[in-house]
Design a protein around this motif. Structure first.
Motif, mmCIF file in Angstrom:
data_model
loop_
_atom_site.group_PDB
_atom_site.id
_atom_site.type_symbol
_atom_site.label_atom_id
_atom_site.label_comp_id
_atom_site.label_asym_id
_atom_site.label_seq_id
_atom_site.Cartn_x
_atom_site.Cartn_y
_atom_site.Cartn_z
ATOM 1 N N GLN A 220 14.991 35.639 37.441
ATOM 2 C CA GLN A 220 13.640 36.011 37.018
ATOM 3 C C GLN A 220 13.686 37.144 36.003
ATOM 4 N N ILE A 221 14.542 38.126 36.277
ATOM 5 C CA ILE A 221 14.646 39.275 35.374
ATOM 6 C C ILE A 221 15.087 38.803 33.991
ATOM 7 N N VAL A 222 16.126 37.970 33.960
ATOM 8 C CA VAL A 222 16.642 37.500 32.672
ATOM 9 C C VAL A 222 15.584 36.695 31.934
ATOM 10 N N SER A 223 14.866 35.813 32.674
ATOM 11 C CA SER A 223 13.890 34.987 31.962
ATOM 12 C C SER A 223 12.718 35.829 31.478
ATOM 13 N N SER A 224 12.355 36.875 32.235
ATOM 14 C CA SER A 224 11.239 37.708 31.758
ATOM 15 C C SER A 224 11.664 38.525 30.535
ATOM 16 N N ILE A 225 12.939 38.875 30.442
ATOM 17 C CA ILE A 225 13.405 39.614 29.263
ATOM 18 C C ILE A 225 13.459 38.686 28.055
ATOM 19 N N LEU A 226 13.908 37.445 28.293
ATOM 20 C CA LEU A 226 14.052 36.513 27.176
ATOM 21 C C LEU A 226 12.702 36.085 26.619
ATOM 22 N N LYS A 227 11.642 36.143 27.455
ATOM 23 C CA LYS A 227 10.312 35.761 26.987
ATOM 24 C C LYS A 227 9.835 36.700 25.888
ATOM 25 N N VAL A 228 10.055 37.992 26.091
ATOM 26 C CA VAL A 228 9.668 38.974 25.076
ATOM 27 C C VAL A 228 10.921 39.761 24.709
ATOM 28 N N PRO A 229 11.809 39.159 23.902
ATOM 29 C CA PRO A 229 13.071 39.861 23.654
ATOM 30 C C PRO A 229 12.872 41.077 22.748
ATOM 31 N N SER A 230 13.228 42.222 23.273
ATOM 32 C CA SER A 230 13.203 43.417 22.438
ATOM 33 C C SER A 230 14.437 44.223 22.788
ATOM 34 N N ALA A 231 14.964 44.893 21.794
ATOM 35 C CA ALA A 231 16.200 45.658 22.010
ATOM 36 C C ALA A 231 15.990 46.673 23.132
ATOM 37 N N ARG A 232 14.773 47.246 23.149
ATOM 38 C CA ARG A 232 14.503 48.291 24.134
ATOM 39 C C ARG A 232 14.475 47.715 25.556
ATOM 40 N N GLY A 233 13.800 46.549 25.685
ATOM 41 C CA GLY A 233 13.697 45.911 26.993
ATOM 42 C C GLY A 233 15.066 45.539 27.533
ATOM 43 N N ILE A 234 15.898 44.995 26.633
ATOM 44 C CA ILE A 234 17.219 44.566 27.070
ATOM 45 C C ILE A 234 18.042 45.778 27.500
ATOM 46 N N ARG A 235 17.929 46.854 26.715
ATOM 47 C CA ARG A 235 18.697 48.053 27.051
ATOM 48 C C ARG A 235 18.247 48.615 28.407
ATOM 49 N N LYS A 236 16.912 48.608 28.610
ATOM 50 C CA LYS A 236 16.381 49.132 29.862
ATOM 51 C C LYS A 236 16.876 48.301 31.050
ATOM 52 N N ALA A 237 16.814 46.974 30.867
ATOM 53 C CA ALA A 237 17.244 46.096 31.958
ATOM 54 C C ALA A 237 18.721 46.303 32.252
ATOM 55 N N PHE A 238 19.523 46.413 31.183
ATOM 56 C CA PHE A 238 20.956 46.587 31.408
ATOM 57 C C PHE A 238 21.263 47.914 32.093
ATOM 58 N N SER A 239 20.536 48.957 31.671
ATOM 59 C CA SER A 239 20.880 50.259 32.227
ATOM 60 C C SER A 239 20.481 50.357 33.691
ATOM 61 N N THR A 240 19.382 49.682 34.082
ATOM 62 C CA THR A 240 19.008 49.809 35.491
ATOM 63 C C THR A 240 19.657 48.745 36.363
ATOM 64 N N CYS A 241 19.936 47.576 35.801
ATOM 65 C CA CYS A 241 20.465 46.500 36.642
ATOM 66 C C CYS A 241 21.979 46.386 36.558
ATOM 67 N N GLY A 242 22.554 46.894 35.476
ATOM 68 C CA GLY A 242 23.985 46.699 35.265
ATOM 69 C C GLY A 242 24.820 47.187 36.423
ATOM 70 N N SER A 243 24.534 48.413 36.891
ATOM 71 C CA SER A 243 25.372 48.961 37.956
ATOM 72 C C SER A 243 25.158 48.188 39.251
ATOM 73 N N HIS A 244 23.899 47.812 39.499
ATOM 74 C CA HIS A 244 23.636 47.047 40.717
ATOM 75 C C HIS A 244 24.364 45.711 40.670
ATOM 76 N N LEU A 245 24.327 45.077 39.503
ATOM 77 C CA LEU A 245 24.978 43.785 39.353
ATOM 78 C C LEU A 245 26.492 43.899 39.546
ATOM 79 N N SER A 246 27.093 45.001 39.082
ATOM 80 C CA SER A 246 28.543 45.160 39.270
ATOM 81 C C SER A 246 28.877 45.288 40.743
ATOM 82 N N VAL A 247 28.034 46.054 41.482
ATOM 83 C CA VAL A 247 28.289 46.213 42.910
ATOM 84 C C VAL A 247 28.158 44.878 43.621
#
Ligand SMILES: *[C@@H]1O[C@H](CO)[C@@H](O)[C@H](O)[C@H]1NC(C)=O
Length: 316
Positions: A220-247
């Protein structure tokens, strides 16, 4: 102890890690260092989140719960492993073995459920940012944490009671460094059909369902980002979800690799090394994964060590 003509086992022998005797001291030091790092790293996260009011958000409260769970999880196996590395006869009493198994399952499952709660939190934060504060209310967060505890207490109690029914006769050697449920089942000399069925059913509930829920949240997160792709949105998603996803990948990767793809030629050595991965390495890495790239935690760390915070919190 004798019941009828059957010997009842009063203790198990934990074979421990497959290491050469001359490397024992080296590995003892290594594991002691890893255990201390786990304790200190997770304690630091818990204390930082408790002290810093900027971090009193659902994401960090869940993270603090996860750190607590990691700390307990490694304390279930590590002290006994370290103690046994120093002994000629590395034994564990029968009751100790079941207790260790109970708490091992308790904190492993708790971790799994908390990872779901964290994924749900990220899903709401990214897909419904405007409703975030009302949806992720303190009441909901507390309910999710309490629900995780209730489920995990029930599940690990069930496994342990089913294990306590079994009798163990001749063989008491566990080729592992802790009282692993599947290693114990192999030693039992009574019928283990019910145990295997419950492991199969609850294993699905504890591993597959959380994994699917986390996967769905991220889809859901990925599809909501792809709907309105913006560099800022992608960066925000990566910074908050990246660490959780690695764990998540670290945790489920090892567990799924171990339990769901058991190939016939898996040696005990390989299994033990995988178990070291998720009992020792994962709880140690979690706090670092969460704090290394995280500006909030770095900020909190900076504030905690600067005089400003001291004045600030004294003035409050
Ligand atoms: C766990 O989460 C709950 C609910 O968000 C929170 O109230 C509690 O303080 C957390 N516990 C720890 C140890 O961080």
């Amino acid at each position: 102890m004798k019941i009828g003509n059957q010997t009842v086992i009063s203790e198990f022998l934990l074979l421990g890690l497959p290491i050469e005797p001359d490397q024992r001291d080296l590995f003892y030091a290594l594991f002691l260092a890893m255990y201390l790092t786990t304790i200190l790293g997770n304690l630091l996260i818990i204390v930082l989140i408790r002290l810093d009011s900027h971090l009193h958000t659902p994401m960090y409260l869940f993270l603090s719960n996860l750190s607590f769970s990691d700390l307990c999880f490694s304390s279930v196996t590590m002290p006994k492993l370290l103690q046994n590395m120093q002994k000629e006869y590395p034994s564990i009493p029968y009751a100790g073995c079941l207790t260790q198994m109970y708490f091992f399952l308790l904190f492993a499952d708790l971790e799994s459920f908390l990872l779901v709660a964290m994924a749900y939190d990220r899903y709401v934060a990214i897909c419904f940012p405007l409703h975030y504060t009302t949806t992720m209310s303190p009441k909901l967060c507390l309910s999710l944490v309490v629900l995780s505890w209730v489920l995990t207490i029930f599940i690990s109690l069930l496994h342990t009671l089913l294990m306590a029914r079994l009798s163990f006769c001749a063989d008491n050697v566990i080729p592992h460094f802790f009282c692993d449920m599947s290693a114990l089942l192999k030693l039992a000399c009574s019928d283990i059909q019910i145990n295997e069925m419950v492991i199969f059913l609850l294993g699905g509930l504890v591993i597959i369902v959380p994994f699917l829920l986390i996967f769905l949240s991220y889809a859901q997160i990925v599809s909501s980002i792809l709907k309105v792709p913006s560099a800022r949105g992608i960066r925000k998603a990566f910074s908050t979800c990246g660490s959780h996803l690695s764990v998540v990948s670290l945790f489920y990767g090892t567990i799924i690799g171990l339990y769901l793809c058991p190939s016939a030629n898996y040696s005990t050595v390989k299994e033990t090394l995988m178990a070291v991965m998720y009992t020792v390495v994962t709880p140690m890495l979690n706090p670092f994964i969460h704090s290394l790239r995280n500006q909030d935690i770095k900020g909190a760390l900076g504030r905690a060590f600067s005089k400003q915070t001291i004045h600030f919190s004294l003035g409050q």
